[in-house]
Design a protein around this motif. Structure first.
Motif, PDB file in Angstrom:
ATOM      1  N   GLN A   1       1.713   9.323  -5.677  1.00 11.36           N
ATOM      2  CA  GLN A   1       2.263  10.679  -5.425  1.00 11.36           C
ATOM      3  C   GLN A   1       3.218  11.087  -6.539  1.00 11.36           C
ATOM      4  OE1 GLN A   1       3.917  10.370  -1.506  1.00 11.36           O
ATOM      5  NE2 GLN A   1       2.122  11.254  -0.535  1.00 11.36           N
ATOM      6  N   GLU A   2       4.076  10.125  -6.954  1.00 12.38           N
ATOM      7  CA  GLU A   2       5.021  10.422  -8.041  1.00 12.38           C
ATOM      8  C   GLU A   2       4.270  10.776  -9.329  1.00 12.38           C
ATOM      9  OE1 GLU A   2       8.759   7.646  -6.578  1.00 12.38           O
ATOM     10  OE2 GLU A   2       7.536   6.984  -8.263  1.00 12.38           O
ATOM     11  N   GLN A   3       3.214   9.973  -9.622  1.00  9.34           N
ATOM     12  CA  GLN A   3       2.431  10.241 -10.832  1.00  9.34           C
ATOM     13  C   GLN A   3       1.793  11.635 -10.766  1.00  9.34           C
ATOM     14  OE1 GLN A   3      -0.220   6.910 -10.959  1.00  9.34           O
ATOM     15  NE2 GLN A   3       1.112   5.690 -12.279  1.00  9.34           N
ATOM     16  N   GLU A   4       1.220  11.950  -9.565  1.00  8.90           N
ATOM     17  CA  GLU A   4       0.617  13.274  -9.416  1.00  8.90           C
ATOM     18  C   GLU A   4       1.625  14.396  -9.614  1.00  8.90           C
ATOM     19  OE1 GLU A   4      -2.926  12.155  -6.222  1.00  8.90           O
ATOM     20  OE2 GLU A   4      -1.130  13.232  -5.572  1.00  8.90           O
ATOM     21  N   GLN A   5       2.817  14.199  -9.045  1.00  5.75           N
ATOM     22  CA  GLN A   5       3.879  15.217  -9.214  1.00  5.75           C
ATOM     23  C   GLN A   5       4.260  15.367 -10.677  1.00  5.75           C
ATOM     24  OE1 GLN A   5       6.903  13.849  -6.547  1.00  5.75           O
ATOM     25  NE2 GLN A   5       6.123  15.022  -4.809  1.00  5.75           N
TER      26      GLN A   5
ATOM     27  N   GLN B   1       0.837  -1.218   0.000  1.00  3.97           N
ATOM     28  CA  GLN B   1       0.000   0.000   0.000  1.00  3.97           C
ATOM     29  C   GLN B   1       0.868   1.263   0.000  1.00  3.97           C
ATOM     30  OE1 GLN B   1      -2.517  -0.561   3.405  1.00  3.97           O
ATOM     31  NE2 GLN B   1      -4.228  -1.278   2.180  1.00  3.97           N
ATOM     32  N   GLU B   2       1.910   1.235   0.843  1.00  2.00           N
ATOM     33  CA  GLU B   2       2.822   2.403   0.893  1.00  2.00           C
ATOM     34  C   GLU B   2       3.479   2.642  -0.460  1.00  2.00           C
ATOM     35  OE1 GLU B   2       4.111   2.304   5.624  1.00  2.00           O
ATOM     36  OE2 GLU B   2       5.514   1.596   4.095  1.00  2.00           O
ATOM     37  N   GLN B   3       3.922   1.531  -1.105  1.00  2.86           N
ATOM     38  CA  GLN B   3       4.543   1.664  -2.431  1.00  2.86           C
ATOM     39  C   GLN B   3       3.554   2.243  -3.435  1.00  2.86           C
ATOM     40  OE1 GLN B   3       5.997  -2.299  -3.187  1.00  2.86           O
ATOM     41  NE2 GLN B   3       8.050  -1.829  -2.392  1.00  2.86           N
ATOM     42  N   GLU B   4       2.287   1.720  -3.365  1.00  2.00           N
ATOM     43  CA  GLU B   4       1.259   2.240  -4.286  1.00  2.00           C
ATOM     44  C   GLU B   4       1.042   3.743  -4.061  1.00  2.00           C
ATOM     45  OE1 GLU B   4      -1.491  -1.748  -4.959  1.00  2.00           O
ATOM     46  OE2 GLU B   4      -2.229  -0.091  -3.735  1.00  2.00           O
TER      47      GLU B   4
END
Length: 174
Positions: free
Chosen positions: A167-171, A159-162
């Motif tokens: 977050q990376e995708q949003e950034q 879950q943390e990795q997801e």
């Protein structure tokens, strides 16, 4: 006649001399007055300068006081913000601990219920075998619990990795 003329001339000269003396005295008096006026002017100028200096000193003191008050306010605001942050962190930590404790106590209750059910179902004559079975069951349960905990940890990590990926995708999108 000559004597009279001579006398008259002498008197004239004396009068002229007296007149000159009077004029000199008048001039001296005027000079003294001028000097006094100059002195008064100088004194007034000095007084004005002193007043200006006093005003400047007062102004500097006021400015320093204002600056100190501003700094104190800033410090107080920073302290209040830090206290708020600490309180929030403590609350979050307390909530997490409470959730973990609830989880552990639920598992313990489940184990107790299972043991009670097992004891109720078994007849008295098979107590020894039951004890051995119970021990085996407890060992198995312990292993299962360990496996469950490991699975939960793996799920949490996933879950943390997801979340990190999201977050990376949003950034990247931003």
């Amino acid at each position: 006649e000559q004597e009279q003329e001579w006398k008259q001339e002498r008197e004239k000269e004396q009068e002229q001399e007296q007149e000159q003396e009077r004029e000199q005295e008048r001039e001296q008096e005027q000079e003294q007055e001028r000097e006094q006026e100059q002195e008064q002017e100088q004194e007034q100028e000095q007084e004005q300068e002193q007043e200006q200096e006093h005003e400047q000193e007062r102004k500097q003191e006021r400015d320093q006081e204002w600056e100190q008050e501003r700094e104190q306010k800033r410090d107080q605001e920073q302290e209040q913000e830090q206290e708020k942050e600490q309180e929030q962190e403590q609350q979050q930590g307390g909530q997490e601990q409470a959730q973990e404790q609830e989880h552990v106590s639920e598992q313990e209750e489940d184990q107790e219920q299972e043991q009670e059910q097992a004891q109720e179902q078994e007849p008295e004559s098979e107590q020894e075998e039951d004890q051995e079975q119970e021990e085996e069951q407890e060992q198995e349960q312990a292993q299962e619990q360990e496996q469950e905990q490991a699975q939960e940890q793996e799920q949490e990590q996933e879950q943390e990795q997801e979340q990190e990926h999201e977050q990376e995708q949003e950034q990247e999108q931003d």
